[in-house]
Design a protein around this motif. Structure first.
Motif, PDB file in Angstrom:
ATOM      1  N   SER A 143      25.334  46.017  36.786  1.00 18.53           N
ATOM      2  CA  SER A 143      26.161  47.129  36.682  1.00 18.53           C
ATOM      3  C   SER A 143      27.257  46.360  37.955  1.00 18.53           C
ATOM      4  CB  SER A 143      25.907  48.423  37.982  1.00 18.53           C
ATOM      5  OG  SER A 143      24.816  48.999  36.924  1.00 18.53           O
ATOM      6  N   GLU A 144      27.087  45.709  39.003  1.00 19.07           N
ATOM      7  CA  GLU A 144      27.836  44.760  40.076  1.00 19.07           C
ATOM      8  C   GLU A 144      28.445  43.761  39.257  1.00 19.07           C
ATOM      9  OE1 GLU A 144      24.534  46.872  42.248  1.00 19.07           O
ATOM     10  OE2 GLU A 144      24.437  44.728  40.486  1.00 19.07           O
ATOM     11  N   VAL A 145      29.168  43.424  38.365  1.00 15.52           N
ATOM     12  CA  VAL A 145      29.508  41.651  37.732  1.00 15.52           C
ATOM     13  C   VAL A 145      30.225  43.357  36.851  1.00 15.52           C
ATOM     14  CG1 VAL A 145      29.523  40.606  35.867  1.00 15.52           C
ATOM     15  CG2 VAL A 145      27.780  40.168  38.091  1.00 15.52           C
ATOM     16  N   ARG A 146      29.902  43.888  35.899  1.00 14.01           N
ATOM     17  CA  ARG A 146      30.793  44.749  35.042  1.00 14.01           C
ATOM     18  C   ARG A 146      31.977  45.546  36.115  1.00 14.01           C
ATOM     19  NH1 ARG A 146      28.539  45.770  29.669  1.00 14.01           N
ATOM     20  NH2 ARG A 146      29.107  48.420  30.677  1.00 14.01           N
ATOM     21  N   ASN A 147      31.111  45.910  37.219  1.00 12.30           N
ATOM     22  CA  ASN A 147      32.355  47.210  38.033  1.00 12.30           C
ATOM     23  C   ASN A 147      33.296  46.343  38.532  1.00 12.30           C
ATOM     24  OD1 ASN A 147      30.968  49.134  37.665  1.00 12.30           O
ATOM     25  ND2 ASN A 147      30.038  49.159  39.052  1.00 12.30           N
ATOM     26  N   GLN A 148      33.234  44.924  39.109  1.00 18.70           N
ATOM     27  CA  GLN A 148      33.457  44.080  39.368  1.00 18.70           C
ATOM     28  C   GLN A 148      34.869  43.758  38.603  1.00 18.70           C
ATOM     29  OE1 GLN A 148      32.180  41.395  42.467  1.00 18.70           O
ATOM     30  NE2 GLN A 148      29.441  42.023  42.080  1.00 18.70           N
ATOM     31  N   ALA A 149      34.417  43.499  37.606  1.00 15.69           N
ATOM     32  CA  ALA A 149      35.457  42.689  36.446  1.00 15.69           C
ATOM     33  C   ALA A 149      36.837  43.798  36.280  1.00 15.69           C
ATOM     34  CB  ALA A 149      34.809  42.302  35.537  1.00 15.69           C
ATOM     35  N   VAL A 150      35.667  44.839  35.754  1.00 13.68           N
ATOM     36  CA  VAL A 150      36.322  46.531  36.170  1.00 13.68           C
ATOM     37  C   VAL A 150      38.321  46.527  36.872  1.00 13.68           C
ATOM     38  CG1 VAL A 150      37.660  48.938  35.396  1.00 13.68           C
ATOM     39  CG2 VAL A 150      35.050  47.362  34.148  1.00 13.68           C
ATOM     40  N   MET A 151      37.404  46.135  38.264  1.00  9.47           N
ATOM     41  CA  MET A 151      38.862  46.269  39.112  1.00  9.47           C
ATOM     42  C   MET A 151      39.399  45.617  38.879  1.00  9.47           C
ATOM     43  SD  MET A 151      36.780  48.057  42.746  1.00  9.47           S
ATOM     44  CE  MET A 151      35.029  46.340  42.253  1.00  9.47           C
ATOM     45  N   ALA A 152      39.130  44.097  39.016  1.00  9.24           N
ATOM     46  CA  ALA A 152      39.916  42.938  38.282  1.00  9.24           C
ATOM     47  C   ALA A 152      40.522  43.050  37.496  1.00  9.24           C
ATOM     48  CB  ALA A 152      39.121  41.175  38.337  1.00  9.24           C
ATOM     49  N   ALA A 153      40.110  43.497  36.909  1.00  8.23           N
ATOM     50  CA  ALA A 153      41.634  43.461  34.625  1.00  8.23           C
ATOM     51  C   ALA A 153      41.993  44.763  35.419  1.00  8.23           C
ATOM     52  CB  ALA A 153      40.379  44.160  34.378  1.00  8.23           C
ATOM     53  N   LEU A 154      42.208  45.534  36.191  1.00 13.30           N
ATOM     54  CA  LEU A 154      43.208  46.293  36.879  1.00 13.30           C
ATOM     55  C   LEU A 154      43.984  46.188  37.745  1.00 13.30           C
ATOM     56  CD1 LEU A 154      40.701  49.871  37.291  1.00 13.30           C
ATOM     57  CD2 LEU A 154      42.030  49.381  35.568  1.00 13.30           C
ATOM     58  N   ARG A 155      43.368  45.486  38.996  1.00 13.72           N
ATOM     59  CA  ARG A 155      44.347  44.844  39.371  1.00 13.72           C
ATOM     60  C   ARG A 155      45.490  43.896  39.082  1.00 13.72           C
ATOM     61  NH1 ARG A 155      39.334  44.884  43.984  1.00 13.72           N
ATOM     62  NH2 ARG A 155      39.831  46.011  44.825  1.00 13.72           N
ATOM     63  N   GLY A 156      45.090  42.638  37.835  1.00 16.42           N
ATOM     64  CA  GLY A 156      45.552  42.016  37.683  1.00 16.42           C
ATOM     65  C   GLY A 156      46.514  42.784  36.250  1.00 16.42           C
ATOM     66  N   ILE A 157      46.738  44.027  35.987  1.00 19.91           N
ATOM     67  CA  ILE A 157      47.676  44.414  35.646  1.00 19.91           C
ATOM     68  C   ILE A 157      49.030  44.651  36.028  1.00 19.91           C
ATOM     69  CG2 ILE A 157      48.180  46.529  34.046  1.00 19.91           C
ATOM     70  CD1 ILE A 157      45.275  46.422  32.673  1.00 19.91           C
ATOM     71  N   SER A 158      48.515  45.346  37.743  1.00 18.27           N
ATOM     72  CA  SER A 158      49.415  45.651  38.604  1.00 18.27           C
ATOM     73  C   SER A 158      50.094  44.645  38.345  1.00 18.27           C
ATOM     74  CB  SER A 158      48.633  46.471  39.652  1.00 18.27           C
ATOM     75  OG  SER A 158      48.548  47.615  39.969  1.00 18.27           O
ATOM     76  N   GLU A 159      49.781  43.679  38.928  1.00 16.32           N
ATOM     77  CA  GLU A 159      49.962  42.690  39.264  1.00 16.32           C
ATOM     78  C   GLU A 159      50.872  41.517  38.545  1.00 16.32           C
ATOM     79  OE1 GLU A 159      50.717  40.321  42.294  1.00 16.32           O
ATOM     80  OE2 GLU A 159      48.878  42.589  43.042  1.00 16.32           O
ATOM     81  N   MET A 160      51.078  42.049  36.787  1.00 15.44           N
ATOM     82  CA  MET A 160      51.445  41.243  35.847  1.00 15.44           C
ATOM     83  C   MET A 160      52.871  42.349  35.906  1.00 15.44           C
ATOM     84  SD  MET A 160      50.691  38.608  34.368  1.00 15.44           S
ATOM     85  CE  MET A 160      52.211  38.644  32.118  1.00 15.44           C
ATOM     86  N   ILE A 161      52.896  43.385  36.016  1.00 14.54           N
ATOM     87  CA  ILE A 161      53.931  43.850  36.366  1.00 14.54           C
ATOM     88  C   ILE A 161      54.580  44.779  37.292  1.00 14.54           C
ATOM     89  CG2 ILE A 161      53.116  45.573  33.989  1.00 14.54           C
ATOM     90  CD1 ILE A 161      52.517  47.753  36.427  1.00 14.54           C
ATOM     91  N   LYS A 162      54.073  43.908  38.303  1.00 15.78           N
ATOM     92  CA  LYS A 162      55.335  43.799  40.026  1.00 15.78           C
ATOM     93  C   LYS A 162      56.817  42.761  39.171  1.00 15.78           C
ATOM     94  CE  LYS A 162      52.214  44.490  43.689  1.00 15.78           C
ATOM     95  NZ  LYS A 162      51.200  43.190  44.669  1.00 15.78           N
TER      96      LYS A 162
END
Length: 162
Positions: A143-162
């Motif tokens: 669960s922790e690995v999956r949750n961290q991956a979800v958060m990393a994916a969301l952060r990465g999308i935000s970074e891409m559209i800056k």
């Protein structure tokens, strides 16, 4: 009180909406967790196009156009495969931005070369030539690995559209 994931998804949605952009996801180890975080936000239908849960190699090939040769040479949890997943999701969905994730959430499935917690993420945009790919090693149980991956994916999308 909002969770970190909810805050990340809400902030992302506001930015995508303000920019007139849409997003898609291509997920393996997260099993749709990124898409779920996004669609938990009211109004996400205006900025979320679709999500692909491509847990098997066959699904990655059939739905996202990942090359069987890439899978054979590098394995599903690799820089090369998530890059092809992100590009394929972008092409198949018609969205402006794509996030892809593939990893080993555990508790089994790891190896010395790719231990449990190994996760690769990629982000692609139809308005940028480069695909950003990052490898992570997250600690904790499944669960922790999956949750961290979800958060990393969301952060990465935000970074891409800056």
């Amino acid at each position: 009180m909002k969770s970190i994931t909810e805050s990340l998804a809400q902030d992302l949605g506001s930015r995508l909406l303000n920019m007139g952009l849409t997003v898609t996801t291509a997920e393996s180890c997260t099993g749709g967790g990124v898409a779920s975080a996004i669609t938990n936000i009211p109004g996400s239908s205006t900025w979320f196009e679709m999500g692909f849960v491509t847990y098997s190699n066959q699904a990655k090939v059939k739905l996202l156009g990942v090359s069987p040769e890439t899978l054979e040479q590098h394995g599903a949890v690799s820089e090369a495969v998530v890059r092809e997943m992100a590009i394929g999701a972008l092409q198949q969905s018609g969205a402006n931005v794509a996030a892809a994730v593939s990893g080993i959430a555990g508790p089994t499935g790891g190896s010395e070369e790719k231990p449990v917690g190994t996760v690769w993420l990629a982000w692609a945009c139809d308005f940028k030539p480069e695909v950003v790919v990052l490898g992570h090693h997250f600690n904790g149980g499944r669960s922790e690995v999956r949750n961290q991956a979800v958060m990393a994916a969301l952060r990465g999308i935000s970074e891409m559209i800056k």
